[in-house]
Design a protein around this motif. Structure first.
Motif, PDB file in Angstrom:
ATOM      1  N   LYS A 178     -45.617  96.600  -8.607  1.00 35.97           N
ATOM      2  CA  LYS A 178     -46.275  96.393  -9.901  1.00 35.97           C
ATOM      3  C   LYS A 178     -45.275  95.907 -10.941  1.00 35.97           C
ATOM      4  CE  LYS A 178     -49.849  99.900  -9.134  1.00 35.97           C
ATOM      5  NZ  LYS A 178     -50.384 101.216  -9.559  1.00 35.97           N
ATOM      6  N   GLU A 179     -44.052  96.445 -10.875  1.00 35.95           N
ATOM      7  CA  GLU A 179     -43.047  96.117 -11.885  1.00 35.95           C
ATOM      8  C   GLU A 179     -42.475  94.712 -11.678  1.00 35.95           C
ATOM      9  OE1 GLU A 179     -38.754  97.810 -13.578  1.00 35.95           O
ATOM     10  OE2 GLU A 179     -39.891  98.956 -12.081  1.00 35.95           O
ATOM     11  N   HIS A 180     -42.122  94.366 -10.439  1.00 35.27           N
ATOM     12  CA  HIS A 180     -41.433  93.098 -10.159  1.00 35.27           C
ATOM     13  C   HIS A 180     -42.369  92.020  -9.593  1.00 35.27           C
ATOM     14  CE1 HIS A 180     -37.571  95.013 -10.966  1.00 35.27           C
ATOM     15  NE2 HIS A 180     -37.927  96.026 -10.139  1.00 35.27           N
ATOM     16  N   GLY A 181     -43.575  92.405  -9.248  1.00 36.24           N
ATOM     17  CA  GLY A 181     -44.499  91.439  -8.665  1.00 36.24           C
ATOM     18  C   GLY A 181     -44.280  91.279  -7.170  1.00 36.24           C
ATOM     19  N   TYR A 182     -45.266  90.685  -6.498  1.00 41.15           N
ATOM     20  CA  TYR A 182     -45.129  90.540  -5.042  1.00 41.15           C
ATOM     21  C   TYR A 182     -46.103  89.479  -4.544  1.00 41.15           C
ATOM     22  CZ  TYR A 182     -49.535  93.057  -4.519  1.00 41.15           C
ATOM     23  OH  TYR A 182     -50.864  93.418  -4.590  1.00 41.15           O
ATOM     24  N   PHE A 212     -41.137  94.786  -2.727  1.00 39.76           N
ATOM     25  CA  PHE A 212     -41.600  93.942  -3.824  1.00 39.76           C
ATOM     26  C   PHE A 212     -41.166  92.523  -3.495  1.00 39.76           C
ATOM     27  CE2 PHE A 212     -37.359  95.275  -5.014  1.00 39.76           C
ATOM     28  CZ  PHE A 212     -36.753  94.138  -5.500  1.00 39.76           C
ATOM     29  N   GLY A 213     -41.544  91.562  -4.308  1.00 34.50           N
ATOM     30  CA  GLY A 213     -41.238  90.171  -4.003  1.00 34.50           C
ATOM     31  C   GLY A 213     -42.101  89.689  -2.847  1.00 34.50           C
ATOM     32  N   THR A 214     -41.478  88.955  -1.882  1.00 32.23           N
ATOM     33  CA  THR A 214     -42.213  88.438  -0.725  1.00 32.23           C
ATOM     34  C   THR A 214     -42.266  89.509   0.363  1.00 32.23           C
ATOM     35  OG1 THR A 214     -41.517  86.176  -1.213  1.00 32.23           O
ATOM     36  CG2 THR A 214     -42.336  86.626   1.016  1.00 32.23           C
ATOM     37  N   ILE A 215     -43.482  89.930   0.727  1.00 35.01           N
ATOM     38  CA  ILE A 215     -43.682  90.920   1.797  1.00 35.01           C
ATOM     39  C   ILE A 215     -44.287  90.169   2.986  1.00 35.01           C
ATOM     40  CG2 ILE A 215     -44.830  93.052   2.463  1.00 35.01           C
ATOM     41  CD1 ILE A 215     -44.928  93.781  -0.532  1.00 35.01           C
ATOM     42  N   ARG A 216     -43.638  90.246   4.121  1.00 36.98           N
ATOM     43  CA  ARG A 216     -44.069  89.504   5.299  1.00 36.98           C
ATOM     44  C   ARG A 216     -44.667  90.467   6.331  1.00 36.98           C
ATOM     45  NH1 ARG A 216     -41.575  84.511   4.744  1.00 36.98           N
ATOM     46  NH2 ARG A 216     -39.847  84.533   3.245  1.00 36.98           N
ATOM     47  N   VAL A 217     -45.790  90.070   6.932  1.00 35.00           N
ATOM     48  CA  VAL A 217     -46.468  90.887   7.943  1.00 35.00           C
ATOM     49  C   VAL A 217     -46.822  90.008   9.133  1.00 35.00           C
ATOM     50  CG1 VAL A 217     -47.406  92.454   6.192  1.00 35.00           C
ATOM     51  CG2 VAL A 217     -48.768  90.511   6.976  1.00 35.00           C
ATOM     52  N   TYR A 218     -47.026  90.697  10.268  1.00 36.29           N
ATOM     53  CA  TYR A 218     -47.482  89.972  11.463  1.00 36.29           C
ATOM     54  C   TYR A 218     -47.988  90.997  12.466  1.00 36.29           C
ATOM     55  CZ  TYR A 218     -47.679  86.540  15.234  1.00 36.29           C
ATOM     56  OH  TYR A 218     -48.111  85.708  16.233  1.00 36.29           O
ATOM     57  N   SER A 219     -48.926  90.573  13.309  1.00 34.89           N
ATOM     58  CA  SER A 219     -49.474  91.451  14.344  1.00 34.89           C
ATOM     59  C   SER A 219     -49.771  90.618  15.593  1.00 34.89           C
ATOM     60  CB  SER A 219     -50.746  92.153  13.852  1.00 34.89           C
ATOM     61  OG  SER A 219     -51.267  92.975  14.872  1.00 34.89           O
ATOM     62  N   ARG A 220     -49.539  91.218  16.773  1.00 32.09           N
ATOM     63  CA  ARG A 220     -49.823  90.515  18.026  1.00 32.09           C
ATOM     64  C   ARG A 220     -50.201  91.536  19.100  1.00 32.09           C
ATOM     65  NH1 ARG A 220     -43.677  88.683  19.937  1.00 32.09           N
ATOM     66  NH2 ARG A 220     -42.894  90.797  20.327  1.00 32.09           N
ATOM     67  N   ASP A 221     -50.928  91.048  20.100  1.00 35.09           N
ATOM     68  CA  ASP A 221     -51.342  91.887  21.228  1.00 35.09           C
ATOM     69  C   ASP A 221     -50.435  91.599  22.425  1.00 35.09           C
ATOM     70  OD1 ASP A 221     -53.446  92.905  19.714  1.00 35.09           O
ATOM     71  OD2 ASP A 221     -54.786  91.289  20.365  1.00 35.09           O
ATOM     72  N   TYR A 222     -50.071  92.668  23.116  1.00 36.11           N
ATOM     73  CA  TYR A 222     -49.193  92.563  24.282  1.00 36.11           C
ATOM     74  C   TYR A 222     -50.017  92.660  25.562  1.00 36.11           C
ATOM     75  CZ  TYR A 222     -45.567  93.931  27.656  1.00 36.11           C
ATOM     76  OH  TYR A 222     -44.741  94.005  28.748  1.00 36.11           O
ATOM     77  N   TYR A 223     -49.805  91.665  26.504  1.00 39.21           N
ATOM     78  CA  TYR A 223     -50.558  91.608  27.763  1.00 39.21           C
ATOM     79  C   TYR A 223     -49.586  91.579  28.946  1.00 39.21           C
ATOM     80  CZ  TYR A 223     -54.669  90.287  25.008  1.00 39.21           C
ATOM     81  OH  TYR A 223     -55.702  90.270  24.107  1.00 39.21           O
ATOM     82  N   ILE A 224     -50.032  92.189  30.063  1.00 34.56           N
ATOM     83  CA  ILE A 224     -49.345  92.069  31.352  1.00 34.56           C
ATOM     84  C   ILE A 224     -50.360  91.553  32.360  1.00 34.56           C
ATOM     85  CG2 ILE A 224     -48.171  93.279  33.232  1.00 34.56           C
ATOM     86  CD1 ILE A 224     -47.040  95.212  31.229  1.00 34.56           C
ATOM     87  N   ASN A 225     -50.057  90.366  32.928  1.00 35.12           N
ATOM     88  CA  ASN A 225     -50.995  89.716  33.855  1.00 35.12           C
ATOM     89  C   ASN A 225     -52.399  89.610  33.242  1.00 35.12           C
ATOM     90  OD1 ASN A 225     -48.938  89.507  35.756  1.00 35.12           O
ATOM     91  ND2 ASN A 225     -49.487  91.433  36.758  1.00 35.12           N
TER      92      ASN A 225
END
Length: 236
Positions: A178-182, A212-225
């Motif tokens: 909130k203070e520094h922005g994102y 704060f600032g730039t917040i990076r996210v990612y999600s992936r599914d793990y598969y075997i065969n």
């Protein structure tokens, strides 16, 4: 009468003098002979000792020569044997290589017939048998090493989970945010820069405390065969 007495006395003195001189000469001769005999005995002992020492030295020298000759003969014979064994090994190795090359280039039946010819020796026959065994073993190894139930791992981007984490972040702004922005972005490259975690709303909120600032996210599914195993989440 007096003259006669004087003559007798003089004769007696002369005789006594002669006897005394004779006694002295005899004593001196005995001493000299004894000294000579002693010196001769010592000289004989020295000669005998020198002869014995020389004989002993000659025997030792001769024994050393014999030992050295025996050692030299053993070394020479050993070197000859080593050389002969090395040459035999090289010949057998060369024959094996030639036979193996022929096996690879021609049918094995023709090679076997050739190896049994009268001009070939037992070493070639043994080498042929060994090469056949090696070839069979190589074929067995190739068959046994064939992939069975090979495991294939793969990942697939999970859009829904990524957007869910973005919505949770925007709904739970920290004081620093909130203070520094994102700004929240979805970035695949963060999987190499941070550790994955299993999703829960509480875990996502806990990671926002100092963000704060730039917040990076990612999600992936793990598969075997191609079989789903779990979902991995990342925030940085």
């Amino acid at each position: 009468m007096k003259k006669r007495i004087l003559k007798l006395i003089l004769v007696f003195e002369v005789i006594l003098l002669i006897v005394s001189i004779s006694i002295i000469i005899i004593k001196n001769n005995k001493i000299t002979d004894s000294h000579i005999y002693n010196n001769i005995d010592k000289y004989k002992e020295n000669i005998i000792e020198n002869i014995a020492d020389n004989q002993e030295n000659e025997e030792i020298t001769e024994q050393k020569k014999i030992e050295n000759n025996i050692t030299d003969n053993i070394v020479i014979e050993s070197e000859r044997k080593d050389t002969t064994i090395k040459k035999n090994k090289e010949n057998v190795s060369r024959q094996k290589k030639e036979i193996i090359n022929e096996i690879e280039e021609k049918p094995s039946e023709n090679i076997i017939e050739k190896s049994m010819a009268p001009s070939q020796d037992n070493n070639i026959i043994e080498a042929l048998k060994e090469s056949e065994q090696i070839k069979n073993k190589k074929e067995e190894v190739i068959i046994n090493d064939a992939p069975v139930n090979e495991t294939i791992e793969s990942f697939k981007y999970n859009k829904n989970m990524s957007e869910l984490m973005v919505s949770i972040i925007e709904a739970n702004e920290s004081a620093l945010m909130k203070e520094h922005g994102y700004i929240v972005v979805i970035d695949e490259t963060i999987v190499e820069r941070t550790n994955q975690f299993t999703y829960s709303e509480k875990r996502v909120k806990d990671k926002l405390e100092y963000k704060f600032g730039t917040i990076r996210v990612y999600s992936r599914d793990y598969y075997i065969n191609d079989e789903y195993i779990w979902t991995e989440c990342f925030i940085i």
